[in-house]
Design an enzyme around this catalytic site. Structure first.
Site, PDB file in Angstrom:
ATOM      1  N   ASP A   8      50.225  46.345  44.122  1.00 27.44           N
ATOM      2  CA  ASP A   8      50.759  46.510  45.179  1.00 27.44           C
ATOM      3  C   ASP A   8      51.833  45.059  45.865  1.00 27.44           C
ATOM      4  OD1 ASP A   8      49.631  43.816  45.684  1.00 27.44           O
ATOM      5  OD2 ASP A   8      48.214  44.383  47.486  1.00 27.44           O
ATOM      6  N   CYS A  65      46.101  43.493  42.505  1.00 25.25           N
ATOM      7  CA  CYS A  65      46.446  43.630  43.392  1.00 25.25           C
ATOM      8  C   CYS A  65      47.058  41.843  44.133  1.00 25.25           C
ATOM      9  CB  CYS A  65      45.631  44.841  44.696  1.00 25.25           C
ATOM     10  SG  CYS A  65      44.537  44.083  44.391  1.00 25.25           S
ATOM     11  N   THR A  67      43.655  40.602  44.836  1.00 26.93           N
ATOM     12  CA  THR A  67      42.878  40.072  43.976  1.00 26.93           C
ATOM     13  C   THR A  67      42.374  41.013  42.969  1.00 26.93           C
ATOM     14  OG1 THR A  67      41.269  41.113  45.743  1.00 26.93           O
ATOM     15  CG2 THR A  67      41.528  38.826  45.165  1.00 26.93           C
ATOM     16  N   HIS A  98      30.906  47.545  25.919  1.00 29.45           N
ATOM     17  CA  HIS A  98      30.385  47.838  26.841  1.00 29.45           C
ATOM     18  C   HIS A  98      29.774  48.633  27.824  1.00 29.45           C
ATOM     19  CE1 HIS A  98      27.359  43.714  25.473  1.00 29.45           C
ATOM     20  NE2 HIS A  98      28.299  44.030  24.438  1.00 29.45           N
ATOM     21  N   HIS A 133      24.860  50.883  24.909  1.00 31.38           N
ATOM     22  CA  HIS A 133      26.008  51.398  25.509  1.00 31.38           C
ATOM     23  C   HIS A 133      25.704  52.923  25.858  1.00 31.38           C
ATOM     24  CE1 HIS A 133      25.501  47.507  24.861  1.00 31.38           C
ATOM     25  NE2 HIS A 133      26.276  47.194  23.821  1.00 31.38           N
TER      26      HIS A 133
HETATM   27  C1  RB5 Z   1      47.145  42.568  50.632  1.00 25.02           C
HETATM   28  O1  RB5 Z   1      47.433  41.088  51.056  1.00 25.02           O
HETATM   29  C2  RB5 Z   1      45.587  41.862  49.949  1.00 25.02           C
HETATM   30  O2  RB5 Z   1      44.737  42.045  50.968  1.00 25.02           O
HETATM   31  C3  RB5 Z   1      45.175  43.509  49.395  1.00 25.02           C
HETATM   32  O3  RB5 Z   1      46.855  42.469  47.812  1.00 25.02           O
HETATM   33  C4  RB5 Z   1      44.389  42.841  47.690  1.00 25.02           C
HETATM   34  O4  RB5 Z   1      44.057  41.463  47.329  1.00 25.02           O
HETATM   35  C5  RB5 Z   1      42.962  43.502  48.218  1.00 25.02           C
HETATM   36  O5  RB5 Z   1      42.071  43.416  47.396  1.00 25.02           O
END
Ligand code: RB5
Length: 149
Positions: A8, A65, A67, A98, A133
């Site tokens: 993203d 993204c 996180t 695994h 596994h």
């Molecule tokens: C975007 O601001 C953020 O929410 C997205 O990149 C991600 O971290 C969502 O899990």
């Protein structure tokens, strides 16, 4: 291998670095992510990569993204996808060995470019170990099939 990559707006720069790195490792890359910094919706890109992997047009996928969580949760809604968030290379190796993860995910706001490259290298070099596994991965697939009923 053919690698599908998606991201993203939070991960455009890191995606570009990882695309170059994956090519340096000798793989082919298909970019399903956004190339714009404009705010967008990560489920779109998680699902695009997941469908490419599930349908066999890519061998595996990389999702990024902020996180790594949102985009991997979206990908995991596609049947046959096992997307795993990794923030270091040991986990990246083990999710292949695994769990036979067919997508790895990480966060551009969590890991730096060098760590991201180590994660990708460890994942792409690893192979599913099968054996005990295999049964456990199969149990996940059975659950996935039953939950559709
Ligand atoms: C975007 O601001 C953020 O929410 C997205 O990149 C991600 O971290 C969502 O899990």
């Amino acid at each position: 291998m053919k690698i599908a990559i998606g991201n993203d707006h939070a991960a455009v720069e890191l995606k570009n670095q990882i695309v170059e790195y994956v090519k340096e490792l000798g793989h082919e890359v298909e970019n399903y992510g956004t190339d714009s910094n404009a705010s967008c919706d990560y489920p779109i890109y998680g699902k695009k990569v997941a469908k490419a992997v599930a349908m066999g047009s890519a061998d595996c996928g990389i999702l990024i993204c902020g996180t790594g969580v949102g985009i991997s949760v979206a990908a995991n809604k596609v049947r046959g996808i096992r997307a795993a968030v990794c923030s270091e290379p040991v986990t990246a190796r083990l999710v292949r060995e695994h769990n036979n993860a067919n997508i790895i995910a990480f966060g551009a706001r969590i890991v730096g470019a060098e760590m991201a490259k180590e994660i990708v290298k460890a994942y792409l070099a690893a192979e599913f170990l099968g054996g005990r596994h295999e049964k456990r991965v199969h149990m996940i697939e059975v659950e996935e099939g039953e939950s559709l009923i």
